[in-house]
Design an enzyme around this catalytic site. Structure first.
Site, PDB file in Angstrom:
ATOM      1  N   PRO A 107       0.168  16.000   6.690  1.00 57.16           N
ATOM      2  CA  PRO A 107      -0.271  17.375   6.492  1.00 57.16           C
ATOM      3  C   PRO A 107      -1.594  17.712   7.177  1.00 57.16           C
ATOM      4  O   PRO A 107      -2.518  16.899   7.199  1.00 57.16           O
ATOM      5  CB  PRO A 107      -0.408  17.509   4.969  1.00 57.16           C
ATOM      6  N   ASN A 108      -1.604  18.900   7.732  1.00 57.82           N
ATOM      7  CA  ASN A 108      -2.777  19.511   8.374  1.00 57.82           C
ATOM      8  C   ASN A 108      -3.131  18.889   9.723  1.00 57.82           C
ATOM      9  O   ASN A 108      -4.016  19.382  10.423  1.00 57.82           O
ATOM     10  CB  ASN A 108      -4.004  19.476   7.432  1.00 57.82           C
ATOM     11  N   ARG A 155      -8.981  22.324  13.604  1.00 55.57           N
ATOM     12  CA  ARG A 155      -9.348  21.984  12.228  1.00 55.57           C
ATOM     13  C   ARG A 155     -10.654  21.177  12.227  1.00 55.57           C
ATOM     14  O   ARG A 155     -10.688  20.074  12.795  1.00 55.57           O
ATOM     15  CB  ARG A 155      -8.234  21.130  11.639  1.00 55.57           C
ATOM     16  N   TYR A 203     -12.748  16.052  13.294  1.00 50.52           N
ATOM     17  CA  TYR A 203     -11.499  15.581  13.904  1.00 50.52           C
ATOM     18  C   TYR A 203     -11.427  15.779  15.418  1.00 50.52           C
ATOM     19  O   TYR A 203     -10.421  15.416  16.034  1.00 50.52           O
ATOM     20  CB  TYR A 203     -10.311  16.280  13.238  1.00 50.52           C
ATOM     21  N   ASN A 229      -0.442   8.433  10.331  1.00 48.64           N
ATOM     22  CA  ASN A 229      -1.613   9.031   9.706  1.00 48.64           C
ATOM     23  C   ASN A 229      -1.048  10.025   8.700  1.00 48.64           C
ATOM     24  O   ASN A 229      -0.599  11.106   9.074  1.00 48.64           O
ATOM     25  CB  ASN A 229      -2.490   9.733  10.741  1.00 48.64           C
ATOM     26  N   ALA A 255      -3.822  13.586   3.835  1.00 43.31           N
ATOM     27  CA  ALA A 255      -4.220  13.501   2.419  1.00 43.31           C
ATOM     28  C   ALA A 255      -3.197  12.741   1.572  1.00 43.31           C
ATOM     29  O   ALA A 255      -3.555  12.203   0.511  1.00 43.31           O
ATOM     30  CB  ALA A 255      -4.433  14.904   1.863  1.00 43.31           C
ATOM     31  N   HIS A 296      -3.837   9.235   0.145  1.00 45.40           N
ATOM     32  CA  HIS A 296      -4.590   8.990  -1.085  1.00 45.40           C
ATOM     33  C   HIS A 296      -3.792   9.299  -2.344  1.00 45.40           C
ATOM     34  O   HIS A 296      -4.294   9.144  -3.449  1.00 45.40           O
ATOM     35  CB  HIS A 296      -5.877   9.834  -1.063  1.00 45.40           C
ATOM     36  N   ASP A 320       6.264   3.467  -0.758  1.00 46.59           N
ATOM     37  CA  ASP A 320       7.560   2.828  -1.011  1.00 46.59           C
ATOM     38  C   ASP A 320       8.449   2.864   0.237  1.00 46.59           C
ATOM     39  O   ASP A 320       9.159   1.896   0.527  1.00 46.59           O
ATOM     40  CB  ASP A 320       8.293   3.526  -2.169  1.00 46.59           C
ATOM     41  N   GLU A 377      -1.538   1.995   9.880  1.00 50.33           N
ATOM     42  CA  GLU A 377      -2.157   3.217   9.336  1.00 50.33           C
ATOM     43  C   GLU A 377      -3.375   3.584  10.176  1.00 50.33           C
ATOM     44  O   GLU A 377      -4.196   2.717  10.480  1.00 50.33           O
ATOM     45  CB  GLU A 377      -2.574   2.937   7.886  1.00 50.33           C
ATOM     46  N   HIS A 414      -6.581   6.512  10.627  1.00 49.78           N
ATOM     47  CA  HIS A 414      -7.335   7.702  10.216  1.00 49.78           C
ATOM     48  C   HIS A 414      -8.350   8.021  11.293  1.00 49.78           C
ATOM     49  O   HIS A 414      -9.075   7.125  11.764  1.00 49.78           O
ATOM     50  CB  HIS A 414      -8.041   7.494   8.876  1.00 49.78           C
ATOM     51  N   SER A 424     -10.973  10.081  11.061  1.00 52.36           N
ATOM     52  CA  SER A 424     -12.343  10.041  10.538  1.00 52.36           C
ATOM     53  C   SER A 424     -12.567   8.733   9.781  1.00 52.36           C
ATOM     54  O   SER A 424     -11.605   8.055   9.400  1.00 52.36           O
ATOM     55  CB  SER A 424     -12.569  11.235   9.598  1.00 52.36           C
ATOM     56  N   ARG A 466     -16.811   9.240   3.684  1.00 53.94           N
ATOM     57  CA  ARG A 466     -16.577  10.598   3.165  1.00 53.94           C
ATOM     58  C   ARG A 466     -16.446  10.556   1.630  1.00 53.94           C
ATOM     59  O   ARG A 466     -16.887   9.611   0.999  1.00 53.94           O
ATOM     60  CB  ARG A 466     -15.357  11.188   3.871  1.00 53.94           C
ATOM     61  N   ARG A 483     -11.262   9.741  -0.854  1.00 53.10           N
ATOM     62  CA  ARG A 483     -10.636   9.297   0.408  1.00 53.10           C
ATOM     63  C   ARG A 483     -10.742   7.783   0.591  1.00 53.10           C
ATOM     64  O   ARG A 483     -10.256   7.232   1.573  1.00 53.10           O
ATOM     65  CB  ARG A 483     -11.286   9.996   1.604  1.00 53.10           C
TER      66      ARG A 483
HETATM   67  C1  DQA Z   1      -7.386  11.807   7.703  1.00 50.67           C
HETATM   68  C2  DQA Z   1      -8.301  11.527   6.495  1.00 50.67           C
HETATM   69  C3  DQA Z   1      -7.711  12.121   5.228  1.00 50.67           C
HETATM   70  O1  DQA Z   1      -8.565  11.873   4.126  1.00 50.67           O
HETATM   71  C4  DQA Z   1      -7.544  13.614   5.375  1.00 50.67           C
HETATM   72  O2  DQA Z   1      -6.930  14.154   4.219  1.00 50.67           O
HETATM   73  C5  DQA Z   1      -6.804  13.991   6.609  1.00 50.67           C
HETATM   74  C6  DQA Z   1      -7.096  13.279   7.843  1.00 50.67           C
HETATM   75  C7  DQA Z   1      -8.005  11.300   9.009  1.00 50.67           C
HETATM   76  O3  DQA Z   1      -7.262  11.153   9.979  1.00 50.67           O
HETATM   77  O4  DQA Z   1      -9.206  11.096   9.089  1.00 50.67           O
HETATM   78  O5  DQA Z   1      -6.013  14.935   6.613  1.00 50.67           O
HETATM   79  O6  DQA Z   1      -6.165  11.112   7.505  1.00 50.67           O
END
Ligand code: DQA
Length: 139
Positions: free
Chosen positions: A10-11, A18, A23, A72, A75, A78, A85, A96, A98, A100, A105, A109
């Site tokens: 998401p996002n 964003r 980012y 990635n 959110a 978390h 699963d 995985e 991320h 950031s 943070r 997170r």
């Molecule tokens: C993220 C870190 C997450 O905490 C956040 O919700 C994101 C981006 C990152 O790539 O740094 O959406 O996954």
């Protein structure tokens, strides 16, 4: 030729606009083109969804077919036992990423449901983290 899926949650469709101070200012679509050029020997596919169930379905779809997954989960990292699963359920190695440094943070997170079921994690190195994850899967 190894086949790898990059899955963003998401996002992350908003990368480029964003919170660019966190980012960066590049879109993932532009970065993905760069990755394809950097890894001509990999067959790369990209999927993004804002919906948890769609991410689970995609992991199930590709996790039995491809040679690896870079995820990635945004959110959902978390919060999502369902994504953890799905990762456990498939044989493909999952890394995985991320963008950031989540550990620098908010405390919410700092915990990842996915980290314990992933092969490894790359955190806080910007978009470069995806490239490093592909290098790890390639080797
Ligand atoms: C993220 C870190 C997450 O905490 C956040 O919700 C994101 C981006 C990152 O790539 O740094 O959406 O996954």
């Amino acid at each position: 030729m190894k086949k790898i899926a990059i899955i963003n949650g998401p996002n992350l469709n908003l990368l480029g606009k964003r919170e660019p101070h966190i980012y960066g200012s590049q879109t993932f679509e532009a970065y993905f083109k760069q990755l394809q050029a950097d890894f001509p020997k990999l067959s790369l596919q990209y999927f993004q969804s804002n919906m948890e169930g769609e991410l689970v379905t995609k992991i199930q779809e590709v996790g039995f077919e491809l040679d690896g997954i870079v995820i990635n989960a945004g959110a959902y990292t978390h919060t999502s036992i369902a994504i953890a699963d799905a990762i456990s359920a498939v044989p493909a190695p999952v890394i995985e990423v991320h963008i950031s440094n989540v550990y620098a943070r908010e405390t919410f997170r700092h915990h990842s449901y996915l980290a314990p079921v992933c092969k490894g994690c790359i955190v806080g190195l910007g978009l470069e983290g995806y490239k490093l994850a592909l290098m790890a899967l390639l080797n």
